[in-house]
Motif scaffolding. Structure first.
Motif, PDB file in Angstrom:
ATOM      1  N   GLU A 180    -173.635  16.538 -28.620  1.00 35.20           N
ATOM      2  CA  GLU A 180    -173.218  15.386 -27.821  1.00 35.20           C
ATOM      3  C   GLU A 180    -171.726  15.407 -27.545  1.00 35.20           C
ATOM      4  O   GLU A 180    -171.282  15.091 -26.432  1.00 35.20           O
ATOM      5  N   GLN A 181    -170.947  15.806 -28.575  1.00 32.93           N
ATOM      6  CA  GLN A 181    -169.505  15.911 -28.383  1.00 32.93           C
ATOM      7  C   GLN A 181    -169.171  16.969 -27.340  1.00 32.93           C
ATOM      8  O   GLN A 181    -168.313  16.759 -26.467  1.00 32.93           O
TER       9      GLN A 181
ATOM     10  N   ARG B 165    -170.034  15.580 -23.985  1.00 34.58           N
ATOM     11  CA  ARG B 165    -169.009  14.625 -23.518  1.00 34.58           C
ATOM     12  C   ARG B 165    -167.753  15.357 -23.051  1.00 34.58           C
ATOM     13  O   ARG B 165    -167.172  15.018 -22.005  1.00 34.58           O
TER      14      ARG B 165
ATOM     15  N   GLN C  85    -166.232  15.261 -19.431  1.00 35.33           N
ATOM     16  CA  GLN C  85    -164.839  14.881 -19.176  1.00 35.33           C
ATOM     17  C   GLN C  85    -164.099  15.963 -18.405  1.00 35.33           C
ATOM     18  O   GLN C  85    -163.339  15.674 -17.478  1.00 35.33           O
TER      19      GLN C  85
END
Length: 541
Positions: free
Chosen positions: A284-285, A288, A292
């Motif tokens: 998930e990081q 993200r 971004q």
């Protein structure tokens, strides 16, 4: 029943009970499985029932028999143990004797070889001395010969070589003599050892015969004394007590092991859940961060597009200004009066010329700026596309993992259509298209990915090849049950070996650049038997 029959029953019962107790006591270790302990518990329960029946029977016979016989069980045990020990020692002595005789034969052969080698060294030394004496070669003969100095020097040099050779021959002879002496000493030691083994064997044989006679006497007493043994009842009672304690110990071990298994399963599930959670958080990081980066790249691309548009407008304005200044210069030249040689141009004409030159310079700078901003806009657009591609690849990789997990849990065998990709990345080599490096065509696909990225099996199967191959680097091949093979090349490392069973989605290698490659990537094939097929048609869309 006769006294002899009662004696036989008691002896068999006592021996069986002791043997079973020893076996069960030795097998109650905590490392045994629950199934083994359960089986031992059942055997012990059956033995306890049999033992209790025998206790009642023996007690009845003891009440009918005399009770003043001597218990000779311990003497019998000691005698039989000593006989066993002596027989084992005799076997060990026979083994040592055979080994020592073999070593002695080897030493005698070595002694003969050393003797022959020493004789050879002696003959070589004698030949050297004989040759030197026959030819009259010596340092004094050379010095007193009266020959010229150069010949004397050559002779003396030759004599030095002869002396060195003789010295080496003497050293070699002394070495062989020393070796022969050492071998002779070993032979003597082994002969002494053999004699000692023979003496010990004779003594043990004599002790064995004496112990056998003692055992015969003890056995005779047992046959007489065991007709009535009042102490047998108490002994069987003690055995029954020990058996009950052993059964309790086995039951306790079963309970402890079940509890340990339960706790280990809970801990294992907790670790697995923590690992899955950490992996999910990392994914998930990464998702993200990729999102971004994609958003940042999109903003940069939009900003670069605005700057490029502004540069194009500035260039258009500079172009119009240059056109206007050029037109003004043309009119100034038309209106300027004709002047002869040496006459300076009119001030208006000079000003118009300078303005036109400045306008052209400004137009050139505007064009350069516009071109640079166009290049930056294209770079930003490509960066945005790459970031968006990474987001899509990460999403597809998660879909591959979910698909692999679902198929693995369903137990589907072989290679299936819509299989998860071995690794996600940009495809640069397509099946059936020409290869620029070899001039041949691609029999698989080339997937560019980062070095060290896990390579996953596209289907369950067995590893049939895992080694380095020229042109393909570290190569691993998985055979699937439906007659298909999946081939993975250029790997940095291989995680499986030949014969390993792999599940769909399991890591089998790491992306690399082996086999002569420059950039990291995975070469991937699917073959039906030995015929290559387009792997993309088998992979998820």
């Amino acid at each position: 029943m006769s006294g002899a029959g009662s004696l036989s029953s008691l002896r068999v019962l006592g021996s069986a009970t002791l043997a079973c107790l020893a076996l069960l006591a030795g097998g109650s270790a905590g490392a045994q499985s629950i199934s083994t302990l359960t089986k031992q518990q059942q055997n012990a329960e059956q033995l306890r029932r049999d033992l209790q029946e025998k206790i009642s029977e023996v007690q009845k016979r003891i009440d009918e028999s005399e009770s003043d016989r001597k218990d000779v069980t311990e003497s019998l045990r000691q005698s039989e143990t000593e006989i066993s020990r002596l027989n084992a020692r005799l076997d060990d002595l026979d083994s040592q004797r055979d080994k020592t005789e073999r070593e002695l034969d080897d030493l005698r052969k070595e002694q003969g070889g050393q003797q022959a080698l020493m004789e050879q060294r002696r003959e070589e030394l004698a030949e050297q001395l004989k040759s030197q004496y026959t030819h009259g070669v010596s340092p004094w003969a050379a010095l007193l010969s009266g020959d010229d100095a150069q010949k004397i020097g050559r002779d003396l040099t030759y004599l030095s070589y002869v002396a060195k050779a003789r010295t080496q021959a003497v050293v070699a002879l002394n070495t062989e003599i020393a070796r022969l002496d050492a071998v002779k000493k070993k032979v003597a030691d082994h002969q002494k050892t053999l004699q000692g083994l023979a003496d010990e064997a004779e003594k043990n044989k004599a002790d064995l015969e004496q112990e056998k006679q003692k055992h015969a006497a003890v056995l005779a007493r047992v046959e007489a004394d065991l007709t009535a043994r009042r102490s047998q009842a108490s002994k069987l009672a003690r055995d029954d007590k020990r058996l009950n304690a052993l059964i309790d110990d086995i039951q306790s071990s079963i309970v402890k092991q079940r509890e340990a298994i339960r706790r280990a399963a809970i801990e294992r599930e907790a670790r697995e859940a923590a690992r899955r959670k950490a992996l999910q958080q990392a994914r998930e990081q990464a998702a993200r961060q990729a999102a971004q980066q994609a958003a940042l790249a999109a903003r940069r691309a939009e900003q670069a597009a605005r700057q490029a548009q502004a540069a194009r407008e500035a260039e258009q304005r500079a172009y119009m200004t240059a056109e206007e200044q050029t037109e003004a210069l043309r009119r100034a030249r038309e209106n300027a009066p004709s002047a002869g040689a040496g006459v300076q141009p009119a001030p208006d004409l000079n000003a118009a010329s300078r303005s036109a030159a400045a306008a052209r310079e400004q137009l050139a700078q505007a064009r350069i700026q516009r071109e640079n901003l166009e290049i930056d806009r294209e770079k930003a657009r490509l960066a945005r596309l790459r970031a968006e591609e990474q987001v899509q690849l990460a999403q597809k990789a998660r879909e591959d993992e979910r698909k692999a997990a679902a198929e693995a849990s369903s137990g589907s065998a072989g290679l299936q259509r819509g299989a998860p990709w071995p690794v996600r990345g940009s495809v640069q080599g397509r099946f059936g298209t020409p290869r620029p490096d070899t001039g041949d065509v691609w029999r698989g696909i080339l997937i560019r990915a980062g070095s060290g990225t896990p390579v996953k099996a596209v289907g369950s199967g067995n590893v049939v090849y895992a080694s380095w191959v020229q042109g393909f680097g570290n190569l691993i091949i998985v055979e699937h049950q439906n007659g298909y093979l999946s081939v993975y090349g250029y790997n940095q490392s291989l995680s499986k070996r030949v014969g390993d069973r792999v599940r769909i989605g399991e890591t089998i290698a790491r992306v690399g650049a082996t086999g002569g490659q420059v950039d990291p990537g995975l070469y991937f094939e699917i073959r039906q038997g030995s015929t290559p097929v387009d792997p993309v048609s088998w992979l998820a869309r």
